[in-house]
Every structure is written in structure tokens, then in C-alpha cells.
Scaffold this active site. Structure first.
Site, PDB file in Angstrom:
ATOM      1  N   ASN A 159       0.797  -1.241   0.000  1.00  0.00           N
ATOM      2  CA  ASN A 159       0.000   0.000   0.000  1.00  0.00           C
ATOM      3  C   ASN A 159       0.829   1.290   0.000  1.00  0.00           C
ATOM      4  O   ASN A 159       0.385   2.294  -0.532  1.00  0.00           O
ATOM      5  CB  ASN A 159      -1.041  -0.002   1.130  1.00  0.00           C
ATOM      6  CG  ASN A 159      -0.448  -0.112   2.503  1.00  0.00           C
ATOM      7  OD1 ASN A 159       0.724  -0.473   2.665  1.00  0.00           O
ATOM      8  ND2 ASN A 159      -1.252   0.177   3.508  1.00  0.00           N
ATOM      9  N   GLU A 257       4.903  -3.701  12.198  1.00  0.00           N
ATOM     10  CA  GLU A 257       3.915  -2.628  11.956  1.00  0.00           C
ATOM     11  C   GLU A 257       2.723  -3.311  11.306  1.00  0.00           C
ATOM     12  O   GLU A 257       2.756  -3.634  10.117  1.00  0.00           O
ATOM     13  CB  GLU A 257       4.496  -1.567  11.021  1.00  0.00           C
ATOM     14  CG  GLU A 257       5.719  -0.855  11.555  1.00  0.00           C
ATOM     15  CD  GLU A 257       5.389   0.228  12.556  1.00  0.00           C
ATOM     16  OE1 GLU A 257       4.197   0.565  12.703  1.00  0.00           O
ATOM     17  OE2 GLU A 257       6.314   0.716  13.211  1.00  0.00           O
ATOM     18  N   CYS A 291      -3.084   1.715   6.874  1.00  0.00           N
ATOM     19  CA  CYS A 291      -3.198   1.063   8.187  1.00  0.00           C
ATOM     20  C   CYS A 291      -3.704   2.037   9.246  1.00  0.00           C
ATOM     21  O   CYS A 291      -4.220   1.610  10.266  1.00  0.00           O
ATOM     22  CB  CYS A 291      -1.850   0.506   8.593  1.00  0.00           C
ATOM     23  SG  CYS A 291      -0.567   1.753   8.531  1.00  0.00           S
ATOM     24  N   GLU A 465       8.805   3.257  14.062  1.00  0.00           N
ATOM     25  CA  GLU A 465       9.551   3.737  12.904  1.00  0.00           C
ATOM     26  C   GLU A 465       9.470   5.249  12.894  1.00  0.00           C
ATOM     27  O   GLU A 465       8.399   5.818  13.101  1.00  0.00           O
ATOM     28  CB  GLU A 465       8.950   3.171  11.617  1.00  0.00           C
ATOM     29  CG  GLU A 465       9.201   1.689  11.516  1.00  0.00           C
ATOM     30  CD  GLU A 465       8.721   1.084  10.206  1.00  0.00           C
ATOM     31  OE1 GLU A 465       7.810   1.631   9.574  1.00  0.00           O
ATOM     32  OE2 GLU A 465       9.276   0.038   9.837  1.00  0.00           O
TER      33      GLU A 465
HETATM   34  P1  NAP Z   1       0.425  -9.025   4.033  1.00  0.00           P
HETATM   35  O1  NAP Z   1      -0.392  -9.958   3.226  1.00  0.00           O
HETATM   36  O2  NAP Z   1       0.699  -9.360   5.438  1.00  0.00           O
HETATM   37  O3  NAP Z   1       1.800  -8.877   3.214  1.00  0.00           O
HETATM   38  C1  NAP Z   1       2.825  -8.020   3.644  1.00  0.00           C
HETATM   39  C2  NAP Z   1       4.143  -8.549   3.142  1.00  0.00           C
HETATM   40  O4  NAP Z   1       4.383  -9.826   3.725  1.00  0.00           O
HETATM   41  C3  NAP Z   1       4.211  -8.755   1.624  1.00  0.00           C
HETATM   42  O5  NAP Z   1       5.512  -8.488   1.180  1.00  0.00           O
HETATM   43  C4  NAP Z   1       3.914 -10.246   1.501  1.00  0.00           C
HETATM   44  O6  NAP Z   1       4.455 -10.816   0.323  1.00  0.00           O
HETATM   45  C5  NAP Z   1       4.652 -10.768   2.702  1.00  0.00           C
HETATM   46  N1  NAP Z   1       4.206 -12.071   3.163  1.00  0.00           N
HETATM   47  C6  NAP Z   1       2.966 -12.606   3.113  1.00  0.00           C
HETATM   48  N2  NAP Z   1       2.982 -13.847   3.647  1.00  0.00           N
HETATM   49  C7  NAP Z   1       4.254 -14.093   4.046  1.00  0.00           C
HETATM   50  C8  NAP Z   1       4.913 -15.190   4.659  1.00  0.00           C
HETATM   51  N3  NAP Z   1       4.256 -16.299   4.989  1.00  0.00           N
HETATM   52  N4  NAP Z   1       6.233 -15.100   4.897  1.00  0.00           N
HETATM   53  C9  NAP Z   1       6.908 -13.990   4.570  1.00  0.00           C
HETATM   54  N5  NAP Z   1       6.344 -12.911   3.985  1.00  0.00           N
HETATM   55  C10 NAP Z   1       5.027 -12.963   3.731  1.00  0.00           C
HETATM   56  O7  NAP Z   1      -0.172  -7.574   4.046  1.00  0.00           O
HETATM   57  P2  NAP Z   1      -0.638  -6.676   2.813  1.00  0.00           P
HETATM   58  O8  NAP Z   1      -1.989  -7.107   2.376  1.00  0.00           O
HETATM   59  O9  NAP Z   1       0.448  -6.611   1.786  1.00  0.00           O
HETATM   60  O10 NAP Z   1      -0.696  -5.234   3.484  1.00  0.00           O
HETATM   61  C11 NAP Z   1      -1.827  -4.783   4.134  1.00  0.00           C
HETATM   62  C12 NAP Z   1      -1.674  -4.904   5.635  1.00  0.00           C
HETATM   63  O11 NAP Z   1      -0.525  -4.171   6.045  1.00  0.00           O
HETATM   64  C13 NAP Z   1      -2.832  -4.298   6.385  1.00  0.00           C
HETATM   65  O12 NAP Z   1      -3.186  -5.099   7.476  1.00  0.00           O
HETATM   66  C14 NAP Z   1      -2.265  -2.973   6.882  1.00  0.00           C
HETATM   67  O13 NAP Z   1      -2.892  -2.454   8.017  1.00  0.00           O
HETATM   68  C15 NAP Z   1      -0.851  -3.345   7.144  1.00  0.00           C
HETATM   69  N6  NAP Z   1      -0.019  -2.139   7.174  1.00  0.00           N
HETATM   70  C16 NAP Z   1       0.463  -1.713   8.379  1.00  0.00           C
HETATM   71  C17 NAP Z   1       1.213  -0.554   8.451  1.00  0.00           C
HETATM   72  C18 NAP Z   1       1.748  -0.064   9.765  1.00  0.00           C
HETATM   73  O14 NAP Z   1       2.624   0.788   9.748  1.00  0.00           O
HETATM   74  N7  NAP Z   1       1.273  -0.542  10.890  1.00  0.00           N
HETATM   75  C19 NAP Z   1       1.485   0.160   7.287  1.00  0.00           C
HETATM   76  C20 NAP Z   1       0.972  -0.295   6.087  1.00  0.00           C
HETATM   77  C21 NAP Z   1       0.223  -1.460   6.043  1.00  0.00           C
HETATM   78  P3  NAP Z   1       3.540 -11.030  -0.984  1.00  0.00           P
HETATM   79  O15 NAP Z   1       2.989  -9.695  -1.330  1.00  0.00           O
HETATM   80  O16 NAP Z   1       4.524 -11.539  -1.988  1.00  0.00           O
HETATM   81  O17 NAP Z   1       2.490 -12.010  -0.589  1.00  0.00           O
END
Ligand code: NAP
Length: 488
Positions: A159, A257, A291, A465
Site C-alpha cells: 500500500n 507494523e 493502516c 519507525e
Molecule cells: P500481508 O499480506 O501481510 O503482506 C505483507 C508482506 O508480507 C508482503 O511483502 C507479503 O508478500 C509478505 N508475506 C505474506 N505472507 C508471508 C509469509 N508467509 N512469509 C513472509 N512474507 C510474507 O499484508 P498486505 O496485504 O500486503 O498489506 C496490508 C496490511 O498491512 C494491512 O493489514 C495494513 O494495516 C498493514 N499495514 C500496516 C502498516 C503499519 O505501519 N502498521 C502500514 C501499512 C500497512 P507477498 O505480497 O509476496 O504475498
């Protein structure tokens, strides 16, 4: 894709490991598509365990030389990297919009915000001093110093690729760590463009590596390798929990995060025009896929109608479309799964009694577009109250007392951002203490900056961060006791 870029070499379909552009050993690739029209943008390497191990070993080999440089020397590279980002802003913004979908204006703002972490940490690393601790035993002196952890790995979401990566890599490199980034599969080109600029400004081989591909396989290597001393993950709570558990056996430092479920509380003394403007920017930025965006609007009953009217007016002013078009103010969601998730939450809320004021279904543009939506009658038993929406849906409920607002706000497993609109300073203090969230925005929702500590509590994660705290996440404190200092 590269027809749209002036500098075509910013479009990099290869990984950067040890200063070299490379493919997966078996030449397999993953597709990257434009969420606004579903068209193929290109392919990136589908790397796995072998390439991840190579990246870890390269970063480990580069660590000794990099950490031996002075903070000023490391900082000079970071300043140059920031300038390279500024010089290529328009191309980077187009690239980000193409793969992520957000409007160009938002893409530019994200890139500039991300770039701001480089100079901040370049300078902040010069001020990480140790201490001479007051003596606790005659004839001794105790000293501390801060040392870089070693190889730092970052796994980032789709995102905000252009700000998430600098937020992690700038403090890591400034501290003296070397870095490996595994960007999200949906948005790898932003990370690879940052890598291209890192090469251009001469960041030494192995210091900054980007590896795309199989998340599970790469994650397994990163989390289990004893050479990796830090994992910084931004993404969903379930994946964060899993990665933290995987890091257990090698006891590495972990920052997480994770997801949020932000309450946005509007009191009856608030400036409602300001509150509605703040809500619009916060809720509909990146089509609600942030997020920290408001998930639950809690509005005092006496101003509920007036606030909802203002929000509706703001929503009617949104222009949904392809982020590359100049008049677009809200782009698509990232993929069809995101549209289905948002729609399911809206339907569940309506079935349980929520009222649809506007929107509430996939947009007539089709594909990944969803209508900006406003619901009233939000209730705790609805999924939308509990789950991260990650879409352009504002769900509103009323409250009667400050105590009730705090209790509703805290009724979540998450604890990332929260927002309060009020002019009562005593109430501001009570809410800052009473809200169980890592961050609270009071009459202002733009929380993230290089200077301030961004992060959550409870199911929203660990670590910070930005700010001084963000640098120390990549350092450990070493202590020396000097004995035998009694006078002859
Ligand atoms: P996600 O599905 O958890 O993926 C995040 C990252 O993790 C991607 O690079 C993904 O790779 C990787 N990943 C997924 N499964 C994995 C595994 N088993 N082992 C290692 N890496 C793995 O999250 P998203 O849908 O991309 O992002 C949205 C989420 O991020 C939301 O919940 C949002 O709130 C959160 N977020 C939090 C913050 C904060 O600062 N707190 C900021 C932004 C977003 P692939 O894409 O290749 O699957």
C-alpha cells in the site's frame, strides 16, 4: 510500462543482490498488473530459498565494511539517495501509480515523505552517543556505546512501497546495518526503482539488496538465518504473528507494523468543518487502504447529523478513476479480493442494521473500483466494527458520553492510530491517557513523519519507525566495565 517513464532504466525487472541485477535461478517470474485496468505491467523474478540465502550472505559480507564507515560517510550516501529520488520524482510517481493505483498527487506526496527519512537518519546517526555511567563501585568506570545489529531484513506491503521501504532502510543503513528488502508481490517495481537509484549513487554492493518472489520461501530463510539480526515487517497481523514466531529460534530483533482499527472520535465541541476535512483526507487517501485510516467514526449524538452531512458533501466531491488521470482523487483497490472483502463487510453491516447513505457497492467503472461509501448505525456486533476495512467505507455511530466513546474506541484487538476532534484541552489530555493506541491525532490526522515515532500496541505490533526510536531499533547497547582504576 516503460513507455510512460522518461527514464526507462527506472523500470527494473530484476532483483538486486550483491550489487548485481539477477533473475531467479530457474528463470521463473511473477506477473505484476495495473490495478486500474488489470493490464500486465511486466514480470519480476520469482526468487526462493537459494536466492534469499545468497542475499543474506551478500548483506552479511558487506556488513563489516559498511559498519566501519563513519556516520558522516554513511550519511553522505543517504543524502545522495534522497536527492536522486527528488530528481526522478515524476517517473517514480508514475511507476507507483501504475502498480499501486493511487492518484498521482498521492504518489508524489508518498515519495517525498519516504525520501525525507534519508536526510533525517543521515543526521540522526551522528548523534547516537554512548554514556559514561556514574560510577557504582570505587575503582571502576562503566561505559556504553550503540552498535549496529548486523543484517536487517525488511518485508513490506503493497500500500505504501515508496514510504515503507525508506522508513526501514534509512535508519538501518544510517545505523550501520546492511539491508535486504522483500517487497510485496503486487508492487515490486517501486522497490526496484529505489534499488536502481541506490546503485547510481554508489551505495556499495551488498549493502542494499532487493529480492522479489515467493514470500513464504524468502521469509523462511530470512527468519531462520542466524546471520539476519533484525526483521522489520509491515503488513497484516496474521502474517506478522507468523513471522515473529519463525524468528523465535534465532532470537533476532523484531519490529512489527501491523493492522489497525482506528477510532475517529468527534466531540460536540469540535470544529465540524475541520473534522470533516480531516476525516476525508484520512479515510479516502489511497482508497482507504492505509493502516492508520479511520475504521470507526464515533460521533457525539448532538453533532451526528451535521457531521454526516459534511462527510457526505466531501464524498460527493471525490472523483474515482485511473490514478494517472489528472482529475482522479480516488483510485482502485489493489485487487479483486480487496473488492470482495470490502463488499462483504458492507453487506454484513447492512444485514445487521446499518443504513447506507451513499455508495455501498462495486463502482460502475468495474474492475477493482469500489464506490466511496458512507454508512450510519455502526454497531459493535458488525464485522466492520472489528475488522480492518482497507477500503473507501466510512462507518459512523453515535455516542453520548466521553467514557462511552473511550470504551467503544478501545473495544478492539488493535492499537495503532486513533483520532480525536475536540477543542477541550483537558479532554485531550484524558483521551491521550485513556486511548490504548500507539498514536493519537488530535484535530490533525497526518501522523507519519521522519521526526516522530510511528507504531502500535496490542495486535498492531511492536517497535517504532521514525524519530530517535526508529534508529535504536537497528542498534544494540554494548556495555564495558573498566576495573582496576584505583589510584597508585
Ligand atoms: P500481508 O499480506 O501481510 O503482506 C505483507 C508482506 O508480507 C508482503 O511483502 C507479503 O508478500 C509478505 N508475506 C505474506 N505472507 C508471508 C509469509 N508467509 N512469509 C513472509 N512474507 C510474507 O499484508 P498486505 O496485504 O500486503 O498489506 C496490508 C496490511 O498491512 C494491512 O493489514 C495494513 O494495516 C498493514 N499495514 C500496516 C502498516 C503499519 O505501519 N502498521 C502500514 C501499512 C500497512 P507477498 O505480497 O509476496 O504475498
Amino acid at each position: 510500462m516503460h513507455r510512460i517513464l522518461q527514464d526507462k532504466s527506472l523500470f527494473r525487472p530484476h532483483c538486486l543482490i550483491n550489487g548485481l541485477w539477477c533473475d531467479a535461478a530457474d528463470k521463473s517470474v511473477i506477473e505484476v498488473t495495473n490495478p486500474a485496468n488489470g493490464k500486465l505491467l511486466g514480470h519480476v523474478p520469482n526468487c526462493g530459498e537459494a536466492e534469499a540465502r545468497h542475499a543474506v550472505e551478500s548483506a552479511h559480507a558487506a556488513f563489516e565494511v559498511w559498519q566501519a564507515k563513519s556516520p558522516q560517510e554513511r550519511g553522505a550516501y543517504l543524502h545522495a539517495w534522497e536527492q536522486a529520488i527528488h530528481a526522478n520524482l515524476e517517473d517514480l510517481a508514475r511507476l507507483l501509480t501504475l502498480e499501486e493505483g493511487k492518484p498521482l498527487a498521492e504518489a508524489r506526496a508518498e515519495i517525498l515523505q519516504g525520501a525525507s527519512y534519508f536526510p533525517w537518519y543521515a543526521e540522526e546517526a551522528r548523534r547516537v552517543s554512548g554514556e559514561v555511567v556514574p560510577t557504582f563501585r570505587h575503582g571502576t568506570q562503566a561505559l556504553t556505546r550503540h552498535a549496529p545489529l548486523g543484517v536487517a531484513a525488511a518485508i513490506t506491503p503493497w500500500n505504501f512501497p515508496m514510504s515503507m521501504i525508506p522508513r526501514k532502510v534509512a535508519p538501518a543503513l544510517a545505523a550501520g546495518c546492511t539491508a535486504i528488502v522483500k517487497p510485496a508481490g503486487a508492487t515490486p517495481y517501486s522497490a526496484l526503482a529505489l534499488a536502481e537509484l541506490a546503485v547510481r549513487v554508489g551505495i556499495p554492493a551488498g549493502v542494499f539488496n532487493v529480492i522479489t518472489g515467493n514470500a513464504g520461501a524468502i521469509g523462511a530463510v530470512i527468519t531462520s538465518s542466524p546471520l539476519v539480526r533484525k526483521l522489520s515487517f509491515t503488513g497484516s497481523t496474521p502474517v506478522g504473528r507468523k513471522l515473529a514466531a519463525q524468528c523465535g529460534p534465532t532470537l533476532k530483533r523484531v519490529s512489527l507494523e501491523l493492522g489497525g482499527n482506528a477510532p475517529f472520535i468527534v466531540f460536540d465541541d469540535a470544529d465540524l468543518d475541520q473534522a470533516a476535512a480531516m476525516a476525508m483526507g484520512n479515510k479516502f487517501r489511497n482508497a482507504g487502504q492505509t493502516c492508520i485510516c479511520a475504521n470507526r467514526f464515533l460521533v457525539h449524538k448532538d453533532v451526528l447529523d451535521a457531521f454526516v452531512r459534511r462527510l457526505l458533501h466531501g464524498i460527493r466531491g471525490l472523483h474515482v478513476g485511473d490514478g494517472l488521470k489528472a482529475d482522479t482523487t480516488m483510485g482502485p483497490l489493489i485487487d479483486a479480493g480487496a473488492v470482495a472483502h470490502v463488499d462483504a463487510l458492507v453487506r454484513d453491516a447492512q444485514e445487521k442494521g446499518a443504513c447506507r447513505v451513499t455508495g455501498g457497492q462495486p463502482h460502475s467503472l468495474g474492475g477493482n473500483f469500489y464506490e466511496p461509501t458512507l454508512l450510519t448505525g455502526l454497531r459493535p456486533e458488525m464485522r466492520i466494527f472489528r475488522e480492518e476495512i482497507f477500503g473507501p467505507v466510512a462507518a459512523v455511530m453515535s455516542f453520548e458520553s466521553e467514557e462511552e466513546a473511550i470504551a467503544l474506541a478501545n473495544d478492539t484487538e488493535y492499537g495503532l492510530a486513533s483520532y480525536v476532534c475536540t477543542r477541550d484541552m483537558a479532554r485531550v489530555w484524558r483521551l491521550w491517557q485513556g486511548l490504548h493506541f500507539g498514536m493519537v491525532g488530535i484535530n490533525d490526522a497526518a501522523l507519519a513523519s521522519a521526526e516522530t515515532p510511528f507504531g502500535g500496541v496490542k495486535g498492531s505490533g511492536l517497535g517504532r519507525e521514525g524519530g530517535r526510536e526508529g534508529l535504536l531499533e537497528y542498534m544494540e547497547t554494548h556495555y564495558a566495565l573498566l576495573g582496576g582504576l584505583t589510584q597508585a
